[in-house]
Motif scaffolding. Structure first.
Motif, mmCIF file in Angstrom:
data_model
loop_
_atom_site.group_PDB
_atom_site.id
_atom_site.type_symbol
_atom_site.label_atom_id
_atom_site.label_comp_id
_atom_site.label_asym_id
_atom_site.label_seq_id
_atom_site.Cartn_x
_atom_site.Cartn_y
_atom_site.Cartn_z
ATOM 1 N N ASP A 61 0.832 -1.205 0.000
ATOM 2 C CA ASP A 61 0.000 0.000 0.000
ATOM 3 C C ASP A 61 0.867 1.256 0.000
ATOM 4 N N LYS A 62 1.944 1.239 0.769
ATOM 5 C CA LYS A 62 2.854 2.392 0.796
ATOM 6 C C LYS A 62 3.524 2.587 -0.554
ATOM 7 N N LEU A 63 3.838 1.488 -1.232
ATOM 8 C CA LEU A 63 4.462 1.597 -2.546
ATOM 9 C C LEU A 63 3.488 2.206 -3.552
ATOM 10 N N GLN A 64 2.221 1.849 -3.469
ATOM 11 C CA GLN A 64 1.230 2.448 -4.355
ATOM 12 C C GLN A 64 1.042 3.933 -4.049
ATOM 13 N N ASP A 65 1.146 4.317 -2.787
ATOM 14 C CA ASP A 65 1.122 5.744 -2.439
ATOM 15 C C ASP A 65 2.315 6.466 -3.066
ATOM 16 N N LYS A 66 3.448 5.791 -3.079
ATOM 17 C CA LYS A 66 4.654 6.382 -3.670
ATOM 18 C C LYS A 66 4.462 6.599 -5.169
ATOM 19 N N GLU A 67 3.797 5.667 -5.835
ATOM 20 C CA GLU A 67 3.510 5.836 -7.257
ATOM 21 C C GLU A 67 2.714 7.121 -7.507
ATOM 22 N N ILE A 68 1.719 7.363 -6.693
ATOM 23 C CA ILE A 68 0.883 8.544 -6.856
ATOM 24 C C ILE A 68 1.704 9.810 -6.663
ATOM 25 N N VAL A 69 2.587 9.806 -5.671
ATOM 26 C CA VAL A 69 3.453 10.966 -5.431
ATOM 27 C C VAL A 69 4.345 11.213 -6.635
ATOM 28 N N LYS A 70 4.917 10.158 -7.185
ATOM 29 C CA LYS A 70 5.801 10.299 -8.344
ATOM 30 C C LYS A 70 5.023 10.769 -9.577
ATOM 31 N N ALA A 71 3.809 10.264 -9.761
ATOM 32 C CA ALA A 71 3.001 10.682 -10.907
ATOM 33 C C ALA A 71 2.651 12.170 -10.806
ATOM 34 N N LYS A 72 2.353 12.634 -9.616
ATOM 35 C CA LYS A 72 2.066 14.062 -9.425
ATOM 36 C C LYS A 72 3.294 14.923 -9.718
ATOM 37 N N LYS A 73 4.440 14.465 -9.271
ATOM 38 C CA LYS A 73 5.667 15.250 -9.430
ATOM 39 C C LYS A 73 6.151 15.275 -10.872
ATOM 40 N N PHE A 74 6.130 14.098 -11.539
ATOM 41 C CA PHE A 74 6.725 14.000 -12.869
ATOM 42 C C PHE A 74 5.685 13.972 -13.993
ATOM 43 N N LYS A 75 4.407 14.038 -13.639
ATOM 44 C CA LYS A 75 3.298 14.106 -14.594
ATOM 45 C C LYS A 75 2.983 12.766 -15.270
ATOM 46 N N LYS A 76 3.975 11.920 -15.429
ATOM 47 C CA LYS A 76 3.711 10.592 -16.002
ATOM 48 C C LYS A 76 4.783 9.613 -15.555
ATOM 49 N N ILE A 77 4.338 8.431 -15.152
ATOM 50 C CA ILE A 77 5.249 7.332 -14.881
ATOM 51 C C ILE A 77 4.676 6.070 -15.521
ATOM 52 N N LYS A 78 5.519 5.062 -15.676
ATOM 53 C CA LYS A 78 5.059 3.744 -16.098
ATOM 54 C C LYS A 78 5.347 2.773 -14.966
ATOM 55 N N VAL A 79 4.445 1.851 -14.759
ATOM 56 C CA VAL A 79 4.597 0.905 -13.658
ATOM 57 C C VAL A 79 4.457 -0.517 -14.202
ATOM 58 N N PHE A 80 5.350 -1.377 -13.746
ATOM 59 C CA PHE A 80 5.347 -2.791 -14.111
ATOM 60 C C PHE A 80 5.286 -3.585 -12.813
ATOM 61 N N SER A 81 4.306 -4.445 -12.700
ATOM 62 C CA SER A 81 4.108 -5.193 -11.461
ATOM 63 C C SER A 81 3.985 -6.673 -11.799
ATOM 64 N N GLY A 82 4.797 -7.506 -11.139
ATOM 65 C CA GLY A 82 4.826 -8.899 -11.553
ATOM 66 C C GLY A 82 4.925 -9.894 -10.417
ATOM 67 N N THR A 83 4.794 -11.167 -10.788
ATOM 68 C CA THR A 83 4.869 -12.278 -9.853
ATOM 69 C C THR A 83 5.843 -13.323 -10.394
ATOM 70 N N VAL A 84 6.469 -14.047 -9.475
ATOM 71 C CA VAL A 84 7.457 -15.064 -9.859
ATOM 72 C C VAL A 84 7.355 -16.257 -8.908
ATOM 73 N N GLY A 85 7.426 -17.458 -9.466
ATOM 74 C CA GLY A 85 7.562 -18.661 -8.663
ATOM 75 C C GLY A 85 6.253 -19.169 -8.078
ATOM 76 N N ARG A 86 6.394 -20.170 -7.248
ATOM 77 C CA ARG A 86 5.243 -20.827 -6.633
ATOM 78 C C ARG A 86 5.598 -21.190 -5.193
ATOM 79 N N ASN A 87 4.793 -20.704 -4.273
ATOM 80 C CA ASN A 87 5.021 -20.986 -2.863
ATOM 81 C C ASN A 87 3.921 -21.847 -2.266
ATOM 82 N N TRP A 88 2.687 -21.611 -2.696
ATOM 83 C CA TRP A 88 1.532 -22.250 -2.083
ATOM 84 C C TRP A 88 0.416 -22.266 -3.108
#
Length: 238
Positions: free
Chosen positions: A134-161
């Motif tokens: 949740d804090k990381l998503q808040d950081k995205e919003i702060v960066k988008a406001k400051k720089f007007k545009k960002i790109k975000v890549f969010s991923g998953t890897v492996g298998r635990n359960w």
């Protein structure tokens, strides 16, 4: 030293499992475009392996919260058979973590609703989701406001359960996020072990890594804010 060895071994195993999953399920990974995000969703694993989106202030910085329409998690109409998963998450110990936050889609009712599709959701420990993610998503919003545009890549890897009535949803061992700032050609990269016990003293800085670490872990490659992977066609509008 032992901790470092164990962590390196765990990362190597995750990469091997990821490569195996790509070979096994490559044809099951489908590209789903929604209004504000694109999901590369594994029908076999029932989770996205990658979610890509551009974030600008006009997506969330509106005078009226148009997205507040009591949206609930649900199937993506483009792939309903593989994303009717509400009951599977409700009966698990994991939270339904959205890769692109609904709070980043509040200026459009349809986009807000789409952020609740399971093509945008992965299973994550509740504390990790409510705290660091949740804090990381808040950081995205702060960066988008400051720089007007960002790109975000969010991923998953492996298998635990596995979770779900038929044990058909993979709980990935790792999740990661890359924030790319076009105006400065800067990457902000974060990697999370999706099984670590919650530590109240933990913070985002402990999970910040360089772009090479993400590329090695996830089997992807970045050039000028464009990602390439075995299941991705490298275009500027991924």
């Amino acid at each position: 030293m032992q901790k470092g060895i164990l962590r390196s071994t765990s990362t190597l195993v995750a990469v091997i499992l990821f490569a195996f999953s790509i070979n096994s399920y490559g044809q099951d990974i489908v590209k789903i475009r929604n209004q504000n995000y694109t999901s590369y969703f594994s029908k076999a694993q029932h989770i996205p392996v990658l979610v890509v989106y551009s974030l600008t202030p006009d997506l969330f910085n509106c005078t009226r919260m148009k997205g507040e329409n009591n949206a609930k998690l649900g199937p993506d109409p483009q792939i309903p058979d593989a994303t009717t998963l509400t009951d599977d998450y409700n009966n698990s110990l994991f939270d339904n973590a959205q890769m692109m936050s609904p709070e980043e889609n509040t200026c459009d009712r349809d986009a807000y609703t789409e952020s609740f599709y399971f093509t945008n959701v992965m299973p994550m420990p509740k504390d990790l989701y409510k705290e660091l993610w949740d804090k990381l998503q808040d950081k995205e919003i702060v960066k988008a406001k400051k720089f007007k545009k960002i790109k975000v890549f969010s991923g998953t890897v492996g298998r635990n359960w596995v979770i779900g009535r038929d044990a058909n949803i993979i709980v990935p061992e790792w999740c990661w996020k890359v924030i790319y700032i076009p105006s400065t050609d800067e990457y902000l990269c974060y990697q999370f072990h999706n099984i670590e016990p919650y530590n109240a003293k933990d913070n985002l800085a402990n999970h910040k890594v360089d772009i090479n670490t993400i590329e090695s872990l996830a089997g992807v490659h970045f050039v000028n804010g464009v990602i390439s992977a075995p299941y991705v066609t490298a275009t500027a509008s991924n």
